[in-house]
Write an enzyme that holds these catalytic residues in place. Sequence first.
Site, short mmCIF file in Angstrom:
data_model
loop_
_atom_site.label_atom_id
_atom_site.label_comp_id
_atom_site.label_asym_id
_atom_site.label_seq_id
_atom_site.Cartn_x
_atom_site.Cartn_y
_atom_site.Cartn_z
N HIS A 1 3.94 -2.19 3.40
CA HIS A 1 4.17 -0.85 2.84
C HIS A 1 5.66 -0.73 2.51
O HIS A 1 6.48 -0.74 3.42
CB HIS A 1 3.80 0.24 3.84
N ASP B 1 0.82 -1.21 0.00
CA ASP B 1 0.00 0.00 0.00
C ASP B 1 0.85 1.26 0.00
O ASP B 1 1.95 1.29 0.57
CB ASP B 1 -0.90 0.05 1.24
#
Length: 259
Positions: free
Chosen positions: A215, A70
């Site tokens: 991430h 993400d």
Amino acid sequence: MRRRIRLRARAGVALAAAAACASAISGCGLLDRATTPADAREAALKSAPDTKSLPTPDCGIKKCVALTFDGGPSKPTPKLLDLLEAKKVHVTFFVQGKGHTDTYPRTLRRMAREGHEIGNHTWTHPILTDLDTKEKTTELTRVQKDVQRITGRTPTLMRPPQGRTDGEVSALMKKLGLAQVLWSVTAKDYATTDTALITRRVLDRTRRDGIILLHERYRGTIPAVPEIIDTLRRRGYTFVTVSQLLAPAVPQPGTVYRP
């Protein structure tokens, strides 16, 4: 065997939904009705049971897992792409707009060129359930347009920030042609730089049909990826994109997918 997989998946949905409600995530009733990858595959096979058109890999048979990232692209993303290319792994990137797609278009183009799946993670990462319809629409369509302009492809998947969704968000996603993808494993790498801890959290929690959330822009994450990939492969896992995990089902706009 498919029945055992389906039962495990449904149990996972119940546990995940309960955890979400306990954490006050919006839309608990909606998460209770989330579609698992196993159920999506089964429904697709029932509607068109043509075994000649089964996907490769067939995640109804193989032990599949989807690795997702993400909030990129970011400065460290090319290093991750080098690693994924060396490991021959394709992942799903849920990209953000401001400071990301508008700042690293060459990296975004490389993601698409190298066969990674690209989804939408909003322009500025707001809680969508806190916004009015116009604000929600702007957050999503700006990313859609940026990705289409840079890569020539328009995303069909999105991940709501913090996993917060509800009926209004889902209705808008259906209108915009976006399926919602949540997750079953998070290392909470935004809160630690400890690569060993990130690795252990992922390995301890990953199960069949899992969707792993990471991430790449956080310092401890990319160094954890090689061991995550190598260890899960030794355990018999096959890495796929989210769409491959659902295949032969096609992600349906508005639907919430969660292992």
